[in-house]
Scaffold this motif. Structure first.
Motif: not given
Length: 381
Positions: A205-222
């Motif tokens: 769960l921690l790994e998945d959250i970190q990956a999702t946050v990283e995508k958000a900060l990189d502008g890769l999520l809507p």
């Protein structure tokens, strides 16, 4: 003290079973309980303190208690509280304090644990008691408590504690120890929502959250799925900046179906600067309620504030870490008395520290009555 206040206490303690042998008691149970509650509010941190306070305030207590055989000894106070069933005792206390506080609705309930450092006895094979408490953060009220003999037992204590609470419409926050699928499911089934801190005990769960946050900060999520909120505070030589990022996109959380009503994940990054030195702390969380980053930041801040509003007060103002009560029931019951006393003292609107309020309650019976009745001004008594 107003007779109605004593009547309120007696009403809630009427169902409490007296654990002593029938026909072999010199003191009424309700008298003992009322004196102990008053004494702990009024700066007493042990059985001898309670008995001494009751003796010095005997004339005042006789105004509303029967006291058929005078003031009990400290042995009697200790013996009675060690025989009382902690769950039943706290149930009566919590019901009473909710009435006194005119409690209406609970928006945020923080659940956290605290170890009573000197409550163990190696020679007797007794480990330190660990109190897991439910705390209404906005009202500063104890809602329930479960005692365990190890911090690791919080995982089993939290479900027991949740069963004691009315969670309908409430948001429950718990630290990483309580970040368990079963606990999240239970909160939702009981009508509440959750925000749970995530650490390495939930590795995937921690790994998945970190990956999702990283995508958000990189502008890769809507953009519509990502929110940020920044809060800056300064004072006492410290500058703190907290950035909360909340993401309402959980498609890449591998076990999302196992977390009841999972809608959001996020991160709070706190940067503190004190005397030119800067430290950074990053925390991750999951939530079942779709709300903005500002609200997530507020409730998480409120949860972590329990350290100052409750745990710090227990140790510094009430001397809990210095308490040497090792009897299991007595230790659990005295822990509840301390937390109820904090709740009552915090209801009083007077601008003063809890320590000074306790001292004034010890010196001034009128102020003690004001605390007990939940009144903020003397003319309300």
């Amino acid at each position: 003290m107003a007779a109605s206040s004593v009547g309120s206490i007696k009403k809630h303690f009427r169902k409490l079973t007296d654990p002593r042998v029938v026909g072999r008691t010199d003191h009424l149970l309700v008298d003992i309980l009322v004196m102990a509650i008053c004494a702990v509010i009024a700066n007493c941190n042990g059985w001898r303190d309670i008995a001494l306070f009751a003796k010095k305030r005997a004339t005042w207590f006789k105004r509303f208690l029967r006291l058929p055989n005078g003031i009990p000894s400290h042995y009697t106070f200790r013996r009675v509280f060690d025989q009382l069933h902690p769950r039943a005792f706290q149930s009566c206390l919590v019901a009473w304090i909710k009435e006194v506080s005119d409690l209406v609705g609970l928006k945020h309930i923080a659940i956290d644990g605290k170890t009573l450092r000197h409550s163990g006895n190696d020679g007797a094979g007794l480990r330190m008691l660990h109190a897991v408490s439910a705390w209404a953060t906005e009202q500063h009220l104890l809602l329930g408590q479960v005692m365990t003999e190890e911090k690791s037992n919080e995982i089993t204590a939290i479900p027991q504690l949740l069963q004691l609470l009315d969670l309908h419409g409430a948001l429950v926050t718990i630290d990483a120890m309580g970040c368990q699928k079963e606990i999240a499911q239970q909160i939702v089934e009981l009508g509440g929502d959750y925000v749970l801190t995530v650490k390495a005990n939930q590795e995937n769960l921690l790994e998945d959250i970190q990956a999702t946050v990283e995508k958000a900060l990189d502008g890769l999520l809507p953009d519509v799925e990502v929110e940020h909120y920044t809060k800056k505070e300064s004072g006492h030589g410290r500058l703190e900046e907290r950035i909360c990022t909340v993401i309402h996109y959980v498609d890449e959380i591998r076990e999302r179906a196992s977390w009841a009503n999972l809608t959001s994940v996020g991160m709070i990054c706190s940067e503190r600067t004190v005397k030119g030195e800067t430290t950074t702390e990053v925390r991750y969380f999951i939530g079942s309620k779709k709300m903005g980053a500002r609200k997530y930041a507020r409730v998480l801040r409120g949860h972590w504030a329990i350290e100052n509003n409750l745990h710090w007060q227990l140790d510094i103002t009430f001397g809990e870490d210095d308490s040497t009560i090792t009897k299991r029931n007595a230790g659990a019951n005295f822990a509840v008395l301390r937390r109820i006393a904090i709740s009552l003292l915090k209801q009083n609107a007077r601008e003063d520290s809890l320590g000074r309020k306790r001292m004034e309650a010890a010196l001034d019976p009128d102020f003690l009555a004001e605390i007990l009745t939940g009144a903020n001004q003397q003319d309300k008594i």
